[in-house]
Design a protein around this motif. Structure first.
Motif, PDB file in Angstrom:
ATOM      1  N   ASN A  43       0.806  -1.220   0.000  1.00 53.65           N
ATOM      2  CA  ASN A  43       0.000   0.000   0.000  1.00 53.65           C
ATOM      3  C   ASN A  43       0.843   1.275   0.000  1.00 53.65           C
ATOM      4  O   ASN A  43       0.564   2.220  -0.739  1.00 53.65           O
ATOM      5  CB  ASN A  43      -0.928   0.004   1.217  1.00 53.65           C
ATOM      6  N   GLY A  44       1.862   1.288   0.837  1.00 56.93           N
ATOM      7  CA  GLY A  44       2.691   2.482   0.926  1.00 56.93           C
ATOM      8  C   GLY A  44       3.399   2.788  -0.389  1.00 56.93           C
ATOM      9  O   GLY A  44       3.407   3.924  -0.861  1.00 56.93           O
ATOM     10  N   SER A  45       3.989   1.758  -0.994  1.00 52.82           N
ATOM     11  CA  SER A  45       4.681   1.938  -2.257  1.00 52.82           C
ATOM     12  C   SER A  45       3.741   2.409  -3.356  1.00 52.82           C
ATOM     13  O   SER A  45       4.059   3.323  -4.124  1.00 52.82           O
ATOM     14  CB  SER A  45       5.354   0.621  -2.677  1.00 52.82           C
ATOM     15  N   MET A  46       2.565   1.786  -3.411  1.00 54.07           N
ATOM     16  CA  MET A  46       1.608   2.145  -4.460  1.00 54.07           C
ATOM     17  C   MET A  46       1.114   3.581  -4.298  1.00 54.07           C
ATOM     18  O   MET A  46       1.053   4.356  -5.257  1.00 54.07           O
ATOM     19  CB  MET A  46       0.430   1.175  -4.464  1.00 54.07           C
ATOM     20  N   MET A  47       0.759   3.966  -3.070  1.00 52.52           N
ATOM     21  CA  MET A  47       0.271   5.326  -2.841  1.00 52.52           C
ATOM     22  C   MET A  47       1.368   6.356  -3.099  1.00 52.52           C
ATOM     23  O   MET A  47       1.112   7.434  -3.644  1.00 52.52           O
ATOM     24  CB  MET A  47      -0.243   5.472  -1.405  1.00 52.52           C
ATOM     25  N   ARG A  48       2.602   6.009  -2.728  1.00 48.64           N
ATOM     26  CA  ARG A  48       3.709   6.940  -2.976  1.00 48.64           C
ATOM     27  C   ARG A  48       3.911   7.139  -4.480  1.00 48.64           C
ATOM     28  O   ARG A  48       4.135   8.270  -4.946  1.00 48.64           O
ATOM     29  CB  ARG A  48       4.992   6.415  -2.332  1.00 48.64           C
ATOM     30  N   GLN A  49       3.818   6.058  -5.241  1.00 46.09           N
ATOM     31  CA  GLN A  49       3.962   6.163  -6.695  1.00 46.09           C
ATOM     32  C   GLN A  49       2.862   7.038  -7.299  1.00 46.09           C
ATOM     33  O   GLN A  49       3.119   7.872  -8.161  1.00 46.09           O
ATOM     34  CB  GLN A  49       3.927   4.774  -7.327  1.00 46.09           C
ATOM     35  N   VAL A  50       1.642   6.839  -6.836  1.00 45.27           N
ATOM     36  CA  VAL A  50       0.511   7.598  -7.373  1.00 45.27           C
ATOM     37  C   VAL A  50       0.654   9.084  -7.054  1.00 45.27           C
ATOM     38  O   VAL A  50       0.542   9.941  -7.944  1.00 45.27           O
ATOM     39  CB  VAL A  50      -0.816   7.051  -6.811  1.00 45.27           C
ATOM     40  N   ARG A  51       0.904   9.393  -5.794  1.00 44.21           N
ATOM     41  CA  ARG A  51       0.995  10.799  -5.403  1.00 44.21           C
ATOM     42  C   ARG A  51       2.248  11.465  -5.991  1.00 44.21           C
ATOM     43  O   ARG A  51       2.211  12.637  -6.391  1.00 44.21           O
ATOM     44  CB  ARG A  51       0.988  10.925  -3.882  1.00 44.21           C
ATOM     45  N   SER A  52       3.345  10.735  -6.081  1.00 43.54           N
ATOM     46  CA  SER A  52       4.568  11.312  -6.649  1.00 43.54           C
ATOM     47  C   SER A  52       4.407  11.635  -8.125  1.00 43.54           C
ATOM     48  O   SER A  52       5.110  12.501  -8.668  1.00 43.54           O
ATOM     49  CB  SER A  52       5.745  10.349  -6.461  1.00 43.54           C
ATOM     50  N   ALA A  92      -7.929  11.209   5.430  1.00 40.20           N
ATOM     51  CA  ALA A  92      -6.560  11.590   5.772  1.00 40.20           C
ATOM     52  C   ALA A  92      -6.230  12.949   5.160  1.00 40.20           C
ATOM     53  O   ALA A  92      -6.475  13.182   3.967  1.00 40.20           O
ATOM     54  CB  ALA A  92      -5.575  10.548   5.269  1.00 40.20           C
ATOM     55  N   THR A  93      -5.681  13.822   5.987  1.00 43.39           N
ATOM     56  CA  THR A  93      -5.207  15.132   5.540  1.00 43.39           C
ATOM     57  C   THR A  93      -3.847  15.373   6.173  1.00 43.39           C
ATOM     58  O   THR A  93      -3.719  15.365   7.406  1.00 43.39           O
ATOM     59  CB  THR A  93      -6.174  16.256   5.952  1.00 43.39           C
ATOM     60  N   ASN A  94      -2.829  15.543   5.342  1.00 43.37           N
ATOM     61  CA  ASN A  94      -1.454  15.729   5.834  1.00 43.37           C
ATOM     62  C   ASN A  94      -1.060  14.627   6.814  1.00 43.37           C
ATOM     63  O   ASN A  94      -0.410  14.883   7.831  1.00 43.37           O
ATOM     64  CB  ASN A  94      -1.300  17.110   6.474  1.00 43.37           C
ATOM     65  N   GLY A  95      -1.467  13.397   6.492  1.00 46.37           N
ATOM     66  CA  GLY A  95      -1.084  12.240   7.288  1.00 46.37           C
ATOM     67  C   GLY A  95      -1.897  12.027   8.546  1.00 46.37           C
ATOM     68  O   GLY A  95      -1.649  11.077   9.289  1.00 46.37           O
ATOM     69  N   LYS A  96      -2.869  12.887   8.808  1.00 45.67           N
ATOM     70  CA  LYS A  96      -3.717  12.766   9.989  1.00 45.67           C
ATOM     71  C   LYS A  96      -5.107  12.269   9.577  1.00 45.67           C
ATOM     72  O   LYS A  96      -5.707  12.814   8.656  1.00 45.67           O
ATOM     73  CB  LYS A  96      -3.839  14.106  10.719  1.00 45.67           C
ATOM     74  N   ASP A 147       3.933   5.592   6.887  1.00 45.91           N
ATOM     75  CA  ASP A 147       5.221   6.298   6.877  1.00 45.91           C
ATOM     76  C   ASP A 147       5.755   6.477   5.464  1.00 45.91           C
ATOM     77  O   ASP A 147       6.552   7.395   5.209  1.00 45.91           O
ATOM     78  CB  ASP A 147       6.253   5.542   7.716  1.00 45.91           C
ATOM     79  N   ALA A 148       5.345   5.613   4.547  1.00 45.89           N
ATOM     80  CA  ALA A 148       5.813   5.733   3.161  1.00 45.89           C
ATOM     81  C   ALA A 148       5.213   6.951   2.464  1.00 45.89           C
ATOM     82  O   ALA A 148       5.758   7.435   1.469  1.00 45.89           O
ATOM     83  CB  ALA A 148       5.474   4.464   2.380  1.00 45.89           C
ATOM     84  N   VAL A 149       4.087   7.439   2.993  1.00 48.30           N
ATOM     85  CA  VAL A 149       3.432   8.628   2.431  1.00 48.30           C
ATOM     86  C   VAL A 149       3.069   9.532   3.610  1.00 48.30           C
ATOM     87  O   VAL A 149       1.897   9.700   3.952  1.00 48.30           O
ATOM     88  CB  VAL A 149       2.170   8.252   1.627  1.00 48.30           C
ATOM     89  N   PRO A 150       4.048  10.130   4.250  1.00 46.82           N
ATOM     90  CA  PRO A 150       3.804  10.828   5.530  1.00 46.82           C
ATOM     91  C   PRO A 150       2.829  11.985   5.442  1.00 46.82           C
ATOM     92  O   PRO A 150       2.212  12.341   6.448  1.00 46.82           O
ATOM     93  CB  PRO A 150       5.201  11.300   5.943  1.00 46.82           C
TER      94      PRO A 150
END
Length: 313
Positions: A157-166, A292-296, A186-189
């Protein structure tokens, strides 16, 4: 899945009256089959594909999850209420039955509410095999009219979301319980514009008093917060079996099974549970929507679908 079967046989040999098996039909079914073959009840805490039950495993298999029929419908109905969420891109992880049936049920209800033309793209990947989804990301970006993504993901999940948002895709992403947990955040803080349906908040802000109290007790006992909201479905699985045994006045598996099949909005930690002789999974248990907003993560309230089509076997 041999290890699941082996462990089930070990606990049965040790005298277990009920066996709590792994989530998902793919992972929990082997142990459940071994348990049922021994004449005992098998309960999955969060297998959500409706095949985990009478039809797909056997007459003594139960699960405390909300079926993907209910989850998909709940998410579709939630999406229709959000301003500007008119066109969806659907991303389906084909690794397990849960994610496939979640997306299928979301799609069915969404089309009922918004029409086929409101789906501007659909794509797949395999979360157990694929580490990169560059092609899928390119296709999402090409579908420029998409104003949210339905994400039926299971792992990485972290890797996939980081790829999408990046990649600059910042439209809302809608997901369900398989994306729950602090293990990947933590992968998308700074994760934002992310919406998810869960059984319980792990962030100390669950609006349901009994669940909030349970989470406090969990943290006090284990000296750390729960990492996933599924801790409550594990508790509920034991709770449901105990209610069945109490109603039956016996530890006899057939008597407990018959008692659990009479549950009608049975008051359990995760909400009312209903079983029948034909269906050993819930269709209308409420789930907590969070944003989730800014990791919260903040709770948006619990809800159940207004319309749920029964499983087709």
């Amino acid at each position: 899945m041999e290890i699941n079967t082996t462990v089930a046989l070990e606990v049965l040999d040790a005298g277990a009256e009920m066996v709590l098996v792994a989530c998902d039909y793919d992972f929990g079914a082997p142990a459940a089959l071994a348990t049922i073959s021994a004449g005992k009840i098998a309960i999955a805490s969060c297998a959500a594909d409706a095949k985990f039950g009478v039809q797909g495993v056997g007459p003594k298999a139960f699960t405390m999850s909300l079926a993907t029929n209910g989850q998909g419908a709940l998410l579709a109905e939630f999406a229709t209420e959000q301003a500007g969420w008119d066109k969806v891109y659907i991303m389906k992880d084909t690794a397990i039955e849960y994610t496939k049936s979640l997306c299928d049920n979301f799609r069915k209800r969404w089309v009922e509410l918004k029409g086929e033309d409101s789906i501007v793209g659909e794509d797949t990947w395999n979360g157990l095999n694929d580490n990169a989804i560059a092609g899928q990301i390119s296709r999402i970006k090409a579908a420029s009219s998409a104003n949210f993504v339905m994400w039926c993901g299971f792992t990485n999940n972290g890797s996939m979301m980081r790829q999408v948002r990046s990649a600059g895709i910042d439209v809302p992403i809608l997901a369900s319980e398989s994306m729950d947990g602090s293990h990947w955040i933590d992968a998308v803080p700074d994760l934002s514009n992310f919406y998810i349906a869960v059984y319980a908040s792990i962030y100390g802000n669950d609006p349901e008093p009994r669940i909030a109290d349970f989470m406090k007790k969990y943290e006090a006992k284990y000296k750390e917060p729960a990492k996933m909201g599924h801790v409550v479905t594990g508790y509920t699985a034991v709770e449901a079996w105990a209610h069945g045994a109490e109603k039956a006045g016996s530890l006899d598996p057939d008597a407990i099974k018959a008692a659990m099949e009479t549950f009608s909005n049975e008051p359990l930690l995760t909400g009312g549970s209903t079983f029948t002789p034909e269906l050993h999974i819930n269709l209308n248990t409420p789930m907590l929507m969070m944003k989730a907003t800014n990791g919260k993560f903040e709770p948006l309230g619990r809800r159940a679908a207004e319309k749920v089509d029964p499983p087709q076997f």
